[in-house]
Design an enzyme around this catalytic site. Structure first.
Site, PDB file in Angstrom:
ATOM      1  N   ASP A 101      -3.127   0.024   0.696  1.00 55.34           N
ATOM      2  CA  ASP A 101      -3.093  -0.546  -0.649  1.00 55.34           C
ATOM      3  C   ASP A 101      -2.911   0.563  -1.685  1.00 55.34           C
ATOM      4  O   ASP A 101      -3.244   1.729  -1.437  1.00 55.34           O
ATOM      5  CB  ASP A 101      -4.421  -1.251  -0.968  1.00 55.34           C
ATOM      6  CG  ASP A 101      -4.675  -2.438  -0.064  1.00 55.34           C
ATOM      7  OD1 ASP A 101      -3.706  -2.974   0.499  1.00 55.34           O
ATOM      8  OD2 ASP A 101      -5.859  -2.815   0.078  1.00 55.34           O
TER       9      ASP A 101
HETATM   10  N1  URA Z   1      -7.695  -2.412   4.530  1.00 53.89           N
HETATM   11  C1  URA Z   1      -7.554  -2.671   3.218  1.00 53.89           C
HETATM   12  O1  URA Z   1      -8.174  -3.584   2.683  1.00 53.89           O
HETATM   13  N2  URA Z   1      -6.723  -1.897   2.503  1.00 53.89           N
HETATM   14  C2  URA Z   1      -6.033  -0.859   3.026  1.00 53.89           C
HETATM   15  O2  URA Z   1      -5.308  -0.185   2.299  1.00 53.89           O
HETATM   16  C3  URA Z   1      -6.198  -0.609   4.397  1.00 53.89           C
HETATM   17  C4  URA Z   1      -7.024  -1.388   5.125  1.00 53.89           C
END
Ligand code: URA
Length: 231
Positions: A101
């Site tokens: 993310d």
């Molecule tokens: N889980 C998440 O919620 N975000 C990420 O970036 C990676 C794993």
């Protein structure tokens, strides 16, 4: 190497574009027009697109210490993408292996090697990913059991068993998952009644983020490190 793969690794075209270009008669191998995008090319053969030689670039795999605030994409209009962190001459044909993310930090792999990428992200690979997590409210006491049993998300999706080690204050933890579901860790935290305030990926399989890499720093993996992902 297959013709469409070679054109992609040379940065000449995406695999789909390569197929269209071959169909349009714009690709030659040793001077002869080739419309079969799946043709196997030998290293000594010269592949040209519109008369310009296309040379495959090295199938390197990079480890990036992704900073928060940059987008896991090859291009991000008006935002910084993970590719923007690379030198222009290194970017060609490079793409991220899976996704973090925008607000997530830490270990992200980038490569031009589609086979390596598929090996890592296919669901049956079972590669464990480890995350350092901080949350707004302590994880409830039954979180470890719920994760181990396979958490059921509000949309009804049942996750594979995951692991959590929580610090005594309950607000910091190390979480290990072996799926790659979008926003997985954030959704798991939400499902047990808390909210992720900080998320960093520490490792993928047996490969741990190089602690000497500053945020935004990257380096190529050795062959042994590439294989350690599957250990
Ligand atoms: N889980 C998440 O919620 N975000 C990420 O970036 C990676 C794993």
């Amino acid at each position: 190497m297959r013709l469409d793969k070679l054109l992609r690794i040379a940065g000449a075209a995406s695999r789909r574009e390569a197929r269209e270009l071959a169909a349009a008669g714009r690709v030659t191998v040793d001077g002869a027009v080739v419309s079969d995008y799946a043709m196997e090319c030998l290293p000594e053969q010269t592949v040209c697109l519109d008369g310009v030689p296309a040379k495959p670039l090295p199938l390197v795999v990079y480890m990036l210490n992704k900073p928060a605030g940059c987008v896991t994409a090859t291009r991000a209009e008006g935002q910084t993408s993970v590719l923007d962190l690379f030198l222009p001459e290194e970017r060609t044909g490079l793409f991220p292996v899976g996704r973090l993310d925008k607000d997530t930090e830490g270990l992200l792999l980038l490569t031009r090697d589609g086979d390596f990428c598929r090996r890592v992200i296919r669901p049956e690979s079972g590669v464990w990913k480890t995350y350092e997590v901080r949350v707004s409210r302590p994880f409830p006491p039954d979180t470890e059991r719920l994760f181990q049993e396979g958490l059921v998300l509000p949309d009804g999706k049942r996750l594979l068993p995951a692991r959590i080690e929580t610090a005594p204050d309950g607000r910091r933890a190390v979480i290990r998952v072996r799926e790659g579901i979008t926003h997985q860790v954030r959704r798991m935290a939400a499902a047990v009644g808390t909210r992720v305030t900080y998320l960093k990926r520490l490792s993928i399989g047996g490969l741990t983020l190089d602690g000497t890499l500053p945020p935004g720093g990257y380096r190529p993996l050795t062959d042994d490190e590439q294989e350690s992902v599957f250990r």
